[in-house]
Enzyme design. Sequence first.
Site, PDB file in Angstrom:
ATOM      1  N   CYS A   2      -7.230 -12.769  -8.637  1.00  0.00           N
ATOM      2  CA  CYS A   2      -6.649 -11.715  -7.816  1.00  0.00           C
ATOM      3  C   CYS A   2      -6.372 -10.521  -8.722  1.00  0.00           C
ATOM      4  O   CYS A   2      -6.015 -10.681  -9.886  1.00  0.00           O
ATOM      5  CB  CYS A   2      -5.349 -12.084  -7.122  1.00  0.00           C
ATOM      6  N   ARG A  27     -12.045 -10.142 -10.528  1.00  0.00           N
ATOM      7  CA  ARG A  27     -10.971 -11.142 -10.531  1.00  0.00           C
ATOM      8  C   ARG A  27     -10.895 -11.905  -9.225  1.00  0.00           C
ATOM      9  O   ARG A  27     -10.194 -12.918  -9.127  1.00  0.00           O
ATOM     10  CB  ARG A  27      -9.629 -10.462 -10.785  1.00  0.00           C
ATOM     11  N   TRP A  74      -8.502 -13.794  -4.617  1.00  0.00           N
ATOM     12  CA  TRP A  74      -9.214 -15.059  -4.824  1.00  0.00           C
ATOM     13  C   TRP A  74      -8.298 -16.096  -4.204  1.00  0.00           C
ATOM     14  O   TRP A  74      -7.219 -16.386  -4.714  1.00  0.00           O
ATOM     15  CB  TRP A  74      -9.418 -15.327  -6.311  1.00  0.00           C
ATOM     16  N   ASN A  98      -0.524 -11.931  -7.455  1.00  0.00           N
ATOM     17  CA  ASN A  98      -1.548 -12.691  -8.169  1.00  0.00           C
ATOM     18  C   ASN A  98      -0.853 -13.925  -8.719  1.00  0.00           C
ATOM     19  O   ASN A  98       0.204 -13.813  -9.316  1.00  0.00           O
ATOM     20  CB  ASN A  98      -2.092 -11.810  -9.313  1.00  0.00           C
ATOM     21  N   GLY A  99      -1.432 -15.113  -8.484  1.00  0.00           N
ATOM     22  CA  GLY A  99      -0.815 -16.339  -8.998  1.00  0.00           C
ATOM     23  C   GLY A  99      -0.446 -17.282  -7.876  1.00  0.00           C
ATOM     24  O   GLY A  99      -0.946 -17.159  -6.749  1.00  0.00           O
ATOM     25  N   GLU A 478     -23.571 -26.226 -21.427  1.00  0.00           N
ATOM     26  CA  GLU A 478     -23.455 -24.827 -21.007  1.00  0.00           C
ATOM     27  C   GLU A 478     -24.565 -24.482 -20.006  1.00  0.00           C
ATOM     28  O   GLU A 478     -24.330 -23.773 -19.024  1.00  0.00           O
ATOM     29  CB  GLU A 478     -23.494 -23.920 -22.247  1.00  0.00           C
ATOM     30  N   LYS A 482     -23.975 -23.058 -16.240  1.00  0.00           N
ATOM     31  CA  LYS A 482     -24.534 -21.780 -15.788  1.00  0.00           C
ATOM     32  C   LYS A 482     -25.317 -21.977 -14.489  1.00  0.00           C
ATOM     33  O   LYS A 482     -25.192 -21.198 -13.562  1.00  0.00           O
ATOM     34  CB  LYS A 482     -25.491 -21.175 -16.831  1.00  0.00           C
ATOM     35  N   GLU A 485     -22.892 -22.729 -11.440  1.00  0.00           N
ATOM     36  CA  GLU A 485     -22.048 -21.641 -10.948  1.00  0.00           C
ATOM     37  C   GLU A 485     -22.865 -20.511 -10.324  1.00  0.00           C
ATOM     38  O   GLU A 485     -22.399 -19.862  -9.400  1.00  0.00           O
ATOM     39  CB  GLU A 485     -21.086 -21.119 -12.019  1.00  0.00           C
ATOM     40  N   HIS A 501     -27.496 -45.081 -20.323  1.00  0.00           N
ATOM     41  CA  HIS A 501     -26.252 -45.771 -19.974  1.00  0.00           C
ATOM     42  C   HIS A 501     -25.803 -45.443 -18.552  1.00  0.00           C
ATOM     43  O   HIS A 501     -24.642 -45.626 -18.214  1.00  0.00           O
ATOM     44  CB  HIS A 501     -25.161 -45.411 -20.991  1.00  0.00           C
ATOM     45  N   LYS A 600     -13.613 -13.963 -12.274  1.00  0.00           N
ATOM     46  CA  LYS A 600     -13.856 -13.797 -13.706  1.00  0.00           C
ATOM     47  C   LYS A 600     -12.675 -14.281 -14.551  1.00  0.00           C
ATOM     48  O   LYS A 600     -12.850 -14.969 -15.539  1.00  0.00           O
ATOM     49  CB  LYS A 600     -14.125 -12.311 -13.985  1.00  0.00           C
TER      50      LYS A 600
END
Length: 605
Positions: A2, A27, A74, A98-99, A478, A482, A485, A501, A600
């Site tokens: 946010c 954000r 968000w 925000n939060g 990584e 990528k 997302e 395994h 972000k």
Amino acid sequence: MCGIIGIVSNKSVSASIIGALKKLEYRGYDSAGISTISNGQINEQKCSGRVDNLEKILFQNPSRGDLGIGHVRWATHGIPNQINAHPHSSDVVSVVHNGIIENSDQLRKEYKEKGYTFKSQTDTEVITIMLTDFLKKNHLIDCIHKTLEKLEGSFALGVIFKDFDNLVVGARRGSPLAVGYGHNENFIGSDSYALKSMTNKISYLDDGDFCILYKEKVEFYNLDKKKINKEIFELSSEDNTAEKGDYRDFMSKEINEQSVTTKKCINEYLDKSRNEINIYNLPIDPSKINKIRLIACGTAYHSCLMAKYWIEEFTSLDVEADIASEFRYRKIKFNSNDLYIFVSQSGETADTYAALEKCKKNQVKTCGIVNVVESSIARMADFVLPIHAGPEIGVASTKAFIGQLIVLYLLTLKISKERGDINTEEYLKLVLDLKKLPELIEETLNKQNDIQLIARDFIKAKGTMYLGRGYSYPIAMEGALKLKELSYIHAEGYAAGEMKHGPLALIEDGMPVVVLAPKDRFFEKTISNMQEVIARGGKVLMITDDTSETMNENIRFKFQIPKTNSSINSFLLTIPIQFLAYHVALLKNCDIDKPRNLAKSVTVE
Ligand code: M6R
């Protein structure tokens, strides 16, 4: 997550609020809103979706007023729709937040019993109701203080009041909030990046602080309502690289910048004539360090995993890499001779920040590796190593990952040399190889068309796997992150040796599998694991610096990276996995810079 903006000025603020919200959209981007005060009334306008939608609404129905607040969301509590969008207003007050308010259910119940009704499903609306209630019997400062006292959780707030049409209030507990100073106008914003186009003079609220902005001054208060002074920082006038230029999106720009940002970062730390790494005054003398603990989230955690391999290889130190959201709640045996390193692009990630706070409480030595040097983590850590990557706007972290790797690699070499774990000759060879890296990255970047060809194989896939051993394993992790997302395709990053395994059961005819197989000491073993995948129908994209033609017939596609020393070929393996995720997402028509459900800067737990 946010984004918050607040402005009090001597001129209309809505255009500046929209401009700042566009900057803050990284954000959160599931809804947007604005409140101003005009003609003695709160004028709230909000919508689901992007800031562009809000701008269209304002075009039809302009928001007038010389002070106001804005928000990009968000969602945490309540679906992302217009009703749950911020601001949340009553007749007398309007709030952006925000939060997370952790005791919002309890507060809702309490205020419903007092006769208040709620319009939204958000935790934020309790703040609006509480302020409204406290305002009836309290002065402004007491009203704010009493409200903040009752809230549990981590948050940043921006508030305007119908009856105080000359001020904007900001408050911080846990989530970041900056104050910007202008000429006859002042600002609050979730970060200095949003304020940069309006001012370069910034202060930061600390936890528990609140502030009152007037157009000609800013007052700061601490937890006990005592007036306090704040240091004013001047933001650097580094070129503003936060524009897309000719690129289709920020992510492609940021991937393609990596040879330049790598060079810049190496130049910042490496003394050209002496090949000395300019990292001095670490909080613990390298020869006295007992152990290194690396802590981060997401992509930054993968850079920590990579550093674990380097530190083990080049030093005699014990090392651990931890996910911050786990570390912060674990029963850690703190040791004052251990060095705790926190890695974060934004420097605002809530879990990483909380883990750092925990270390500070336990009085151990901390180091922050960040991109945003004005961030909370940078300000709290004992020692800061910036990655010098410039603003990273795409939600998927790319150039910041490479920057984190560079700094972690340099730090490893520095510690190793200072401790006498490697000799001068070895050290020099590693440094000289590193100096050549930007060119090799450039060479790899120039081969992105090869990846475009193979990306089609992935768009219909049910799932995919990324396999690697040793230095390639963190890059496999990584690569999988990528791809998920950006393209919403399920992907797993695995140590190639672990396949048998369990995960080998997932391989079926036609499943695309990415195998990272540089010609290092694991090469033959990785190839055996790759053959096991091929034997079960897997279609392999092999990324390697091996030039032999022998195995090619069984491999669907081979992407060639340039040769370098094996400890840094992970940088080169990273480029094709970034491009792969990018091109698959592009083919699937996904929003490259703003993948669904993400943001972000993750400032909630
Ligand atoms: O700002 P940070 O580096 O602390 O962020 C950590 C993660 O949220 C971040 O790396 C995330 O995993 C990225 N979206 C991955 O591309």
